[in-house]
Design a protein around this motif. Sequence first.
Motif, PDB file in Angstrom:
ATOM      1  N   PHE A  42      19.395 112.767  -2.176  1.00 34.38           N
ATOM      2  CA  PHE A  42      19.494 113.428  -0.879  1.00 34.38           C
ATOM      3  C   PHE A  42      20.896 113.161  -0.321  1.00 34.38           C
ATOM      4  O   PHE A  42      21.539 112.184  -0.689  1.00 34.38           O
ATOM      5  N   ASN A  43      21.313 114.036   0.576  1.00 34.54           N
ATOM      6  CA  ASN A  43      22.604 113.847   1.243  1.00 34.54           C
ATOM      7  C   ASN A  43      22.379 113.996   2.753  1.00 34.54           C
ATOM      8  O   ASN A  43      22.849 114.945   3.373  1.00 34.54           O
ATOM      9  N   CYS A  44      21.649 113.044   3.310  1.00 32.50           N
ATOM     10  CA  CYS A  44      21.248 113.139   4.721  1.00 32.50           C
ATOM     11  C   CYS A  44      22.471 113.016   5.624  1.00 32.50           C
ATOM     12  O   CYS A  44      23.315 112.139   5.419  1.00 32.50           O
ATOM     13  N   LYS A  45      22.500 113.864   6.614  1.00 30.92           N
ATOM     14  CA  LYS A  45      23.655 113.833   7.532  1.00 30.92           C
ATOM     15  C   LYS A  45      23.759 112.478   8.209  1.00 30.92           C
ATOM     16  O   LYS A  45      24.839 111.988   8.467  1.00 30.92           O
ATOM     17  N   TYR A  46      22.612 111.859   8.507  1.00 25.30           N
ATOM     18  CA  TYR A  46      22.659 110.592   9.246  1.00 25.30           C
ATOM     19  C   TYR A  46      22.591 109.363   8.323  1.00 25.30           C
ATOM     20  O   TYR A  46      22.289 108.268   8.778  1.00 25.30           O
ATOM     21  N   CYS A  47      22.903 109.539   7.041  1.00 23.11           N
ATOM     22  CA  CYS A  47      22.810 108.410   6.095  1.00 23.11           C
ATOM     23  C   CYS A  47      23.615 107.208   6.600  1.00 23.11           C
ATOM     24  O   CYS A  47      24.796 107.331   6.930  1.00 23.11           O
ATOM     25  N   HIS A  48      22.946 106.035   6.633  1.00 19.61           N
ATOM     26  CA  HIS A  48      23.611 104.820   7.110  1.00 19.61           C
ATOM     27  C   HIS A  48      24.214 104.000   5.975  1.00 19.61           C
ATOM     28  O   HIS A  48      24.896 103.021   6.202  1.00 19.61           O
ATOM     29  N   ASN A  49      23.925 104.387   4.735  1.00 19.73           N
ATOM     30  CA  ASN A  49      24.499 103.684   3.584  1.00 19.73           C
ATOM     31  C   ASN A  49      25.110 104.695   2.613  1.00 19.73           C
ATOM     32  O   ASN A  49      24.718 104.758   1.449  1.00 19.73           O
ATOM     33  N   PRO A  50      26.078 105.501   3.094  1.00 21.58           N
ATOM     34  CA  PRO A  50      26.590 106.576   2.229  1.00 21.58           C
ATOM     35  C   PRO A  50      27.222 106.051   0.937  1.00 21.58           C
ATOM     36  O   PRO A  50      27.293 106.774  -0.057  1.00 21.58           O
ATOM     37  N   GLU A  51      27.632 104.781   0.946  1.00 20.92           N
ATOM     38  CA  GLU A  51      28.266 104.218  -0.251  1.00 20.92           C
ATOM     39  C   GLU A  51      27.270 103.987  -1.394  1.00 20.92           C
ATOM     40  O   GLU A  51      27.660 103.649  -2.500  1.00 20.92           O
ATOM     41  N   THR A  52      25.982 104.162  -1.106  1.00 25.50           N
ATOM     42  CA  THR A  52      24.979 103.963  -2.172  1.00 25.50           C
ATOM     43  C   THR A  52      24.563 105.290  -2.815  1.00 25.50           C
ATOM     44  O   THR A  52      23.669 105.318  -3.647  1.00 25.50           O
ATOM     45  N   ARG A  53      25.207 106.399  -2.448  1.00 26.01           N
ATOM     46  CA  ARG A  53      24.727 107.698  -2.906  1.00 26.01           C
ATOM     47  C   ARG A  53      25.098 108.000  -4.358  1.00 26.01           C
ATOM     48  O   ARG A  53      24.309 108.567  -5.102  1.00 26.01           O
ATOM     49  N   SER A  54      26.316 107.652  -4.759  1.00 31.04           N
ATOM     50  CA  SER A  54      26.801 108.106  -6.074  1.00 31.04           C
ATOM     51  C   SER A  54      27.275 106.937  -6.922  1.00 31.04           C
ATOM     52  O   SER A  54      27.579 105.858  -6.411  1.00 31.04           O
ATOM     53  N   SER A  55      27.410 107.230  -8.224  1.00 32.08           N
ATOM     54  CA  SER A  55      27.992 106.229  -9.125  1.00 32.08           C
ATOM     55  C   SER A  55      29.511 106.298  -9.017  1.00 32.08           C
ATOM     56  O   SER A  55      30.079 107.380  -8.814  1.00 32.08           O
ATOM     57  N   CYS A  56      30.145 105.158  -9.178  1.00 29.20           N
ATOM     58  CA  CYS A  56      31.613 105.070  -9.149  1.00 29.20           C
ATOM     59  C   CYS A  56      32.198 105.895 -10.301  1.00 29.20           C
ATOM     60  O   CYS A  56      31.724 105.820 -11.431  1.00 29.20           O
ATOM     61  N   ILE A  57      33.230 106.680  -9.993  1.00 33.53           N
ATOM     62  CA  ILE A  57      33.883 107.460 -11.064  1.00 33.53           C
ATOM     63  C   ILE A  57      35.192 106.802 -11.498  1.00 33.53           C
ATOM     64  O   ILE A  57      35.981 107.395 -12.219  1.00 33.53           O
ATOM     65  N   HIS A  58      35.432 105.585 -11.030  1.00 35.11           N
ATOM     66  CA  HIS A  58      36.581 104.778 -11.454  1.00 35.11           C
ATOM     67  C   HIS A  58      37.916 105.477 -11.207  1.00 35.11           C
ATOM     68  O   HIS A  58      38.824 105.404 -12.020  1.00 35.11           O
ATOM     69  N   CYS A  59      38.005 106.152 -10.050  1.00 38.69           N
ATOM     70  CA  CYS A  59      39.262 106.837  -9.705  1.00 38.69           C
ATOM     71  C   CYS A  59      40.344 105.829  -9.322  1.00 38.69           C
ATOM     72  O   CYS A  59      41.520 106.145  -9.347  1.00 38.69           O
ATOM     73  N   GLY A  60      39.947 104.621  -8.932  1.00 40.92           N
ATOM     74  CA  GLY A  60      40.896 103.558  -8.622  1.00 40.92           C
ATOM     75  C   GLY A  60      41.449 103.577  -7.199  1.00 40.92           C
ATOM     76  O   GLY A  60      42.240 102.715  -6.833  1.00 40.92           O
ATOM     77  N   LEU A  61      41.025 104.528  -6.378  1.00 43.91           N
ATOM     78  CA  LEU A  61      41.591 104.652  -5.026  1.00 43.91           C
ATOM     79  C   LEU A  61      41.349 103.413  -4.159  1.00 43.91           C
ATOM     80  O   LEU A  61      42.160 103.082  -3.304  1.00 43.91           O
ATOM     81  N   CYS A  62      40.229 102.759  -4.369  1.00 37.65           N
ATOM     82  CA  CYS A  62      39.888 101.616  -3.515  1.00 37.65           C
ATOM     83  C   CYS A  62      40.647 100.341  -3.919  1.00 37.65           C
ATOM     84  O   CYS A  62      40.731  99.399  -3.126  1.00 37.65           O
ATOM     85  N   VAL A  63      41.195 100.312  -5.119  1.00 39.45           N
ATOM     86  CA  VAL A  63      41.767  99.059  -5.646  1.00 39.45           C
ATOM     87  C   VAL A  63      42.919  98.534  -4.781  1.00 39.45           C
ATOM     88  O   VAL A  63      42.884  97.384  -4.335  1.00 39.45           O
TER      89      VAL A  63
END
Length: 290
Positions: A42-63
């Motif tokens: 689901f992609n709820c507009k009010y999701c309080h834990n959006p970081e749990t929705r998808s698997s990491c694609i290892h783009c490296g942006l957060c590093v």
Amino acid sequence: MSPVPDTPAEDNPTGLVAKILPSSAVDGPGNRAVVFLQGCDFNCKYCHNPETRSSCIHCGLCVPACPAGALSVYEGKVFWDSERCTDCGTCLQVCPHSSSPKAQTLTVTEVLQRLSRYFPFIRGLTISGGECGLQAAFLTSLVRRARKIHQLGSLIDTNGSTDYSRLSELVEDAEGFMLDVKAWDGAEHRALTGAPNDMVLKNLEYLGRLGMLYEVRTVVVPGLFNAEQTVCEVSRALVSCGSRARYKIIAFRPQGVRPQYRDLPQPDRKELVKLAMLARSMGVQEVVMV
Ligand code: SF4
Ligand code: SF4
């Protein structure tokens, strides 16, 4: 530490785990350990834990954003150093893919080992997410082993998109289910979550009839869906299938929500009380407002 016995490989599947909380007083009755699984359909507009929705694609942006140097890249994969992590949450805010570099692939044995020192102090487990039903083999094994080997019951916190009538082993071993009914009307549900609600409503009836619903929840956001209709129909369904589940009516709060949805309206107390009274008038015995 309570021992976690060896188990045959076929009863030790892996799961993608977002987070493990050894102790929580707000995820079901009593003091409970909570296992959050990564990934949601689901992609709820009010999701309080959006970081749990998808698997990491290892783009490296957060590093480079990590102030503690807890993230690194090796052979195209992002690695998280739990010893260095200060839990500041920066990586979660930076990630544009609704993911986290901290999700880990763990076996059921590894999860139980991490929790075993807390077993004497907890009443049970709550398995949440993301959407835990999407990792059915892992969920079933975790719930079975927690019950049969460690005498701990598990509550399944779910968006209801999984057909639980096909997971009879899980339903037998679980202590109960905490089911979100986000909107009764199918079109409104789709607009709110990006997904249909046919299976949610089927589970409401199926689990309710079995006496396996511990709690049903609806988050109220004025104008986003017809809350009155949802509360009325959910209450009617609970009563007609003989469920004694409590109904939790939750006010939308913007904390943790993605920036574009933080300005969604919040209901006032009067509106919640009206919905709670409606549920009670329909025959629901226990109604909670939060
Ligand atoms: S939460 Fe993320 S950004 Fe913060 S220290 Fe841990 S890994 Fe780094
Ligand atoms: S957590 Fe997000 S930003 Fe970080 S590497 Fe994975 S997908 Fe990219």
